[in-house]
Design a protein around this motif. Structure first.
Motif, PDB file in Angstrom:
ATOM      1  N   PRO A 287      55.026  40.909  32.909  1.00 11.82           N
ATOM      2  CA  PRO A 287      55.800  41.585  33.957  1.00 11.82           C
ATOM      3  C   PRO A 287      55.239  42.985  34.225  1.00 11.82           C
ATOM      4  O   PRO A 287      54.697  43.641  33.340  1.00 11.82           O
ATOM      5  N   GLY A 288      55.364  43.417  35.461  1.00 18.01           N
ATOM      6  CA  GLY A 288      54.928  44.755  35.820  1.00 18.01           C
ATOM      7  C   GLY A 288      53.445  44.812  36.122  1.00 18.01           C
ATOM      8  O   GLY A 288      52.678  43.925  35.746  1.00 18.01           O
ATOM      9  N   PRO A 289      53.024  45.852  36.801  1.00 18.23           N
ATOM     10  CA  PRO A 289      51.610  45.981  37.159  1.00 18.23           C
ATOM     11  C   PRO A 289      50.752  46.352  35.947  1.00 18.23           C
ATOM     12  O   PRO A 289      51.221  46.998  35.012  1.00 18.23           O
ATOM     13  N   ILE A 290      49.504  45.900  35.969  1.00 20.69           N
ATOM     14  CA  ILE A 290      48.512  46.274  34.955  1.00 20.69           C
ATOM     15  C   ILE A 290      47.317  46.853  35.699  1.00 20.69           C
ATOM     16  O   ILE A 290      46.621  46.131  36.422  1.00 20.69           O
ATOM     17  N   HIS A 291      47.091  48.137  35.549  1.00 23.76           N
ATOM     18  CA  HIS A 291      46.058  48.798  36.324  1.00 23.76           C
ATOM     19  C   HIS A 291      44.799  49.035  35.493  1.00 23.76           C
ATOM     20  O   HIS A 291      44.878  49.430  34.330  1.00 23.76           O
ATOM     21  N   VAL A 292      43.659  48.770  36.108  1.00 25.50           N
ATOM     22  CA  VAL A 292      42.364  49.099  35.524  1.00 25.50           C
ATOM     23  C   VAL A 292      41.562  49.871  36.560  1.00 25.50           C
ATOM     24  O   VAL A 292      41.849  49.797  37.758  1.00 25.50           O
ATOM     25  N   ASN A 293      40.580  50.602  36.092  1.00 24.20           N
ATOM     26  CA  ASN A 293      39.696  51.330  36.995  1.00 24.20           C
ATOM     27  C   ASN A 293      38.458  50.472  37.236  1.00 24.20           C
ATOM     28  O   ASN A 293      37.577  50.385  36.385  1.00 24.20           O
ATOM     29  N   GLY A 294      38.408  49.795  38.374  1.00 24.49           N
ATOM     30  CA  GLY A 294      37.303  48.868  38.592  1.00 24.49           C
ATOM     31  C   GLY A 294      37.090  48.535  40.051  1.00 24.49           C
ATOM     32  O   GLY A 294      37.828  48.976  40.938  1.00 24.49           O
ATOM     33  N   ASP A 295      36.070  47.740  40.254  1.00 24.86           N
ATOM     34  CA  ASP A 295      35.731  47.238  41.589  1.00 24.86           C
ATOM     35  C   ASP A 295      36.488  45.925  41.780  1.00 24.86           C
ATOM     36  O   ASP A 295      36.177  44.930  41.118  1.00 24.86           O
ATOM     37  N   PRO A 296      37.487  45.875  42.652  1.00 18.11           N
ATOM     38  CA  PRO A 296      38.318  44.670  42.751  1.00 18.11           C
ATOM     39  C   PRO A 296      37.526  43.429  43.149  1.00 18.11           C
ATOM     40  O   PRO A 296      37.796  42.338  42.647  1.00 18.11           O
ATOM     41  N   MET A 297      36.538  43.586  44.026  1.00 21.31           N
ATOM     42  CA  MET A 297      35.749  42.431  44.440  1.00 21.31           C
ATOM     43  C   MET A 297      34.948  41.879  43.257  1.00 21.31           C
ATOM     44  O   MET A 297      34.901  40.663  43.029  1.00 21.31           O
ATOM     45  N   ARG A 298      34.332  42.789  42.473  1.00 18.56           N
ATOM     46  CA  ARG A 298      33.523  42.346  41.333  1.00 18.56           C
ATOM     47  C   ARG A 298      34.388  41.747  40.227  1.00 18.56           C
ATOM     48  O   ARG A 298      34.004  40.769  39.588  1.00 18.56           O
ATOM     49  N   LEU A 299      35.558  42.315  40.008  1.00 19.45           N
ATOM     50  CA  LEU A 299      36.444  41.770  38.984  1.00 19.45           C
ATOM     51  C   LEU A 299      36.947  40.383  39.389  1.00 19.45           C
ATOM     52  O   LEU A 299      37.046  39.480  38.547  1.00 19.45           O
ATOM     53  N   SER A 300      37.261  40.200  40.667  1.00 15.96           N
ATOM     54  CA  SER A 300      37.654  38.867  41.141  1.00 15.96           C
ATOM     55  C   SER A 300      36.506  37.883  40.982  1.00 15.96           C
ATOM     56  O   SER A 300      36.712  36.712  40.627  1.00 15.96           O
ATOM     57  N   GLN A 301      35.289  38.364  41.214  1.00 18.00           N
ATOM     58  CA  GLN A 301      34.112  37.516  41.040  1.00 18.00           C
ATOM     59  C   GLN A 301      33.961  37.092  39.581  1.00 18.00           C
ATOM     60  O   GLN A 301      33.645  35.934  39.284  1.00 18.00           O
ATOM     61  N   VAL A 302      34.184  38.020  38.648  1.00 16.25           N
ATOM     62  CA  VAL A 302      34.069  37.720  37.220  1.00 16.25           C
ATOM     63  C   VAL A 302      35.088  36.654  36.814  1.00 16.25           C
ATOM     64  O   VAL A 302      34.747  35.638  36.201  1.00 16.25           O
ATOM     65  N   VAL A 303      36.351  36.885  37.149  1.00 19.48           N
ATOM     66  CA  VAL A 303      37.395  35.919  36.790  1.00 19.48           C
ATOM     67  C   VAL A 303      37.152  34.597  37.505  1.00 19.48           C
ATOM     68  O   VAL A 303      37.306  33.514  36.920  1.00 19.48           O
ATOM     69  N   GLY A 304      36.736  34.675  38.768  1.00 19.58           N
ATOM     70  CA  GLY A 304      36.451  33.447  39.519  1.00 19.58           C
ATOM     71  C   GLY A 304      35.331  32.635  38.908  1.00 19.58           C
ATOM     72  O   GLY A 304      35.391  31.395  38.882  1.00 19.58           O
ATOM     73  N   ASN A 305      34.288  33.295  38.393  1.00 13.07           N
ATOM     74  CA  ASN A 305      33.193  32.570  37.751  1.00 13.07           C
ATOM     75  C   ASN A 305      33.678  31.811  36.522  1.00 13.07           C
ATOM     76  O   ASN A 305      33.287  30.669  36.278  1.00 13.07           O
ATOM     77  N   LEU A 306      34.524  32.456  35.729  1.00 10.77           N
ATOM     78  CA  LEU A 306      35.049  31.779  34.533  1.00 10.77           C
ATOM     79  C   LEU A 306      35.941  30.602  34.926  1.00 10.77           C
ATOM     80  O   LEU A 306      35.872  29.523  34.311  1.00 10.77           O
ATOM     81  N   LEU A 307      36.773  30.788  35.948  1.00  9.95           N
ATOM     82  CA  LEU A 307      37.630  29.688  36.396  1.00  9.95           C
ATOM     83  C   LEU A 307      36.801  28.551  37.002  1.00  9.95           C
ATOM     84  O   LEU A 307      37.084  27.365  36.766  1.00  9.95           O
ATOM     85  N   ASN A 308      35.786  28.920  37.749  1.00 10.66           N
ATOM     86  CA  ASN A 308      34.931  27.901  38.352  1.00 10.66           C
ATOM     87  C   ASN A 308      34.225  27.079  37.272  1.00 10.66           C
ATOM     88  O   ASN A 308      34.122  25.851  37.366  1.00 10.66           O
ATOM     89  N   LYS A 376      28.950  38.741  32.068  1.00 14.26           N
ATOM     90  CA  LYS A 376      28.736  39.704  30.980  1.00 14.26           C
ATOM     91  C   LYS A 376      28.276  41.057  31.533  1.00 14.26           C
ATOM     92  O   LYS A 376      28.790  42.112  31.134  1.00 14.26           O
ATOM     93  N   GLU A 377      27.298  41.034  32.447  1.00 15.56           N
ATOM     94  CA  GLU A 377      26.766  42.284  32.974  1.00 15.56           C
ATOM     95  C   GLU A 377      27.842  43.057  33.737  1.00 15.56           C
ATOM     96  O   GLU A 377      27.982  44.282  33.577  1.00 15.56           O
ATOM     97  N   LEU A 378      28.604  42.374  34.564  1.00 17.34           N
ATOM     98  CA  LEU A 378      29.620  43.054  35.364  1.00 17.34           C
ATOM     99  C   LEU A 378      30.760  43.586  34.490  1.00 17.34           C
ATOM    100  O   LEU A 378      31.266  44.691  34.731  1.00 17.34           O
ATOM    101  N   VAL A 379      31.156  42.812  33.483  1.00 21.91           N
ATOM    102  CA  VAL A 379      32.213  43.276  32.581  1.00 21.91           C
ATOM    103  C   VAL A 379      31.757  44.528  31.832  1.00 21.91           C
ATOM    104  O   VAL A 379      32.502  45.506  31.691  1.00 21.91           O
ATOM    105  N   GLU A 380      30.530  44.503  31.341  1.00 21.18           N
ATOM    106  CA  GLU A 380      30.021  45.665  30.599  1.00 21.18           C
ATOM    107  C   GLU A 380      29.860  46.879  31.513  1.00 21.18           C
ATOM    108  O   GLU A 380      30.028  48.014  31.069  1.00 21.18           O
TER     109      GLU A 380
END
Length: 550
Positions: A287-308, A376-380
């Protein structure tokens, strides 16, 4: 008479004695000259020379021998050779008998057989080459030995460098061979991955043609083509991204982003593939928002790659879950599946370039082996880490991304300015310029289905002329066109009073950051990468304003 004979004999004897004395003096002088010549010669050669008597005591040293041993000849004369010439084995450090003593004992020439070091008087060590021979008198008696030796430091260094170079060359040849093999494997896999989506696309097109574009089969075929085109686009995007990362060209556009939106976009992107496999798909967010300092497009790409990956490597009707958990300083995103799993020997290298989960020919799913490297590269780059876990083949897998939480406080929102009235999503005049006629025509068909009026042209010069006559609201310009490219066409349109408020959209296969910047510099309002996502196109047109920002 007798006295005269006696005097004569005495005179002859005296002359003989004088001759003998002169001959001896000449012989001694010749010996001295020969000895001096030998001394000068031995002193002049570049090798160290030491001579000994039959007992192995030093009788001569040249200047090079003095320099290498650190002993002066005057101090070394009559000393045992072992006191002055100390040699040890280079590897074992054990003492080595010098060749002169061995030559005296063996009565023959001997040479150094093992790599050795000469220990000078001050303890300095030098790599050495030496040999020795017995000295024989005219009657064959051994009267001593002569030792010749040289410092081979430079040669040994050159030999070591040569060996190192040879090893490097062998390693380079091996690396090139491995790289060539991996390149061939990659190209074969790339061809395989590109052909896989093309096959159902071709089949779906045949279905549409045979059914005359009617019935439920067309809907199913259309959905299939959308999934496969999305897969093709993902392959191309991954290839471009990994190339940018390896060249250090990726720049993150950081902002304070809520992970819920990142997860939502990633899930929606892979939902068609998951639905086609009838996966049981669950998402759990705290519950509630979880904020990180990041590039939203790249983070979506990272999670999307794992889901794909999870969708690709999980059998039909399998289970996939995505959970987000947080602690005081970080957040963990876990993607679990009950798919093919990962062998124990693959876990340590799973994030390396071109590593594939399953490369067997009979595998129905595979990949280029760059998706996880990209993750890995984008997460790091975001200051996080990613890890993989699996209990083995057939037991599924779990990937965990850990990211630091944002410590930035939310700033007060600036007062919102009233937005200009948006244009309707249809009823616009739209000009499409693309030298690929099928691309231009198909886009025009899409626009006309939304009740827009369209014009199509096929080079950049026609685009400028048509814009002047047609006065479109929106212009789609391909970048690579004959006569004028899209950049120049956009500049010429912007130069005209009637072209300043037209909405210009770049259509191109180039989607890197520098390409987008070039489009912006040329006067484009938007940059779309082929193949264009229909939803993205609809959103773009829906967001157009009546008045262009100045």
């Amino acid at each position: 008479m007798e006295n005269a004979e006696h005097e004569q004999l005495r005179s002859v004897a005296l002359r003989n004695a004088q001759q003998i004395l002169q001959a001896r003096r000449r012989a001694e002088d010749a010996l001295r000259k020969q000895t001096e010549w030998l001394r000068v010669t031995l002193s002049s050669i570049g090798d160290g020379v030491i001579s000994t008597d039959a007992e192995g005591r030093i009788s001569f040293m040249n200047r090079v021998a003095e320099s290498l041993t650190g002993w002066q000849e005057s101090d070394a004369l009559d000393r045992p050779l072992e006191d002055v010439f100390r040699v040890i084995d280079e590897q074992s450090r054990a003492s080595v008998e010098n060749p002169a003593m061995r030559a005296l004992r063996a009565e023959k020439v001997v040479e150094l057989t093992n790599p050795a070091l000469l220990i000078a008087k001050d303890g300095t060590e030098r790599p050495l080459e030496d040999s020795a021979a017995p000295i024989r008198a005219a009657n064959g008696t051994i009267t001593g030995a002569v030792l010749v030796f040289r410092d081979v430091t430079d040669r040994k260094k050159a030999d070591d460098e040569l060996r190192t170079s040879e090893l490097r060359l062998r390693q380079l040849a091996s690396d090139l061979s491995v790289a060539d093999r991996r390149k061939n494997e990659f190209l074969a896999m790339l061809a395989h991955e590109l052909r896989n989506p093309l096959a159902p696309i071709r089949n779906a097109l045949s279905v549409i043609r045979l059914t005359s574009g009617k019935g439920s089969a067309v809907d199913e075929a259309s959905a299939m083509m959308e999934r496969q085109v999305a897969q093709l686009s993902r392959l191309v995007d991954d290839l471009l991204d990994i190339n940018r990362i390896t060249r250090g060209k990726v720049e993150l556009r950081r902002e304070r982003v809520d992970l819920a939106s990142v997860v939502h976009h990633a899930v929606e992107a892979c939902r068609p593939l998951s639905d086609s496999m009838r996966h049981e798909f669950s998402v759990v967010l705290p519950p509630g928002p979880i904020h990180v300092n990041g590039d939203p497009m790249r983070l979506s790409q990272v999670v999307g790659n794992l889901l794909n990956n999870a969708c690709k490597y999980t059998q039909k009707e399998g289970c996939i879950s995505l959970t987000v958990e947080r602690d005081a300083t970080s957040v963990a995103i876990r993607v679990r599946d009950n798919g093919i799993g990962i062998a124990a020997d693959q876990l340590p290298v799973i994030f390396e370039m071109f590593t594939q989960l399953d490369t067997s020919p009979e595998s129905s799913q595979s990949g280029l082996g760059i998706g996880l490297t990209l993750v890995k590269e984008l997460v790091e780059m975001h200051g996080g880490e990613v890890e993989a876990h699996s209990s083995g083949v057939g037991h599924g897998s779990e990937f965990t991304i850990r990211l630091p939480l944002s410590t930035q406080l939310s700033s007060e929102s600036a007062p919102e300015l009233p937005a200009p009235e948006p244009l309707a999503a249809n009823g616009r005049r739209i000009l499409i310029a693309d030298d690929t006629r099928d691309s231009a025509t198909s886009l025009a068909m899409l626009m006309e289905l939304a009740s827009n009026e369209t014009r199509t042209v096929f080079d950049g010069l026609e685009a400028v002329q048509a814009a002047a006559l047609f006065r479109p609201d929106v212009v789609f310009l391909d970048i690579g066109m004959p006569k004028l490219d899209g950049y120049e066409a956009a500049r010429r349109i912007r130069e005209q009073p009637w072209g300043k408020n037209m909405f210009l959209v770049a259509l191109t296969g180039w989607g890197q950051d520098e390409d987008r910047q070039k489009s912006k510099d040329a006067g484009f309002d938007a940059h779309l990468v082929k193949p264009i996502d229909h939803a993205e196109l609809v959103d773009l047109l829906a967001d157009l304003q009546l008045v262009r920002p100045s």
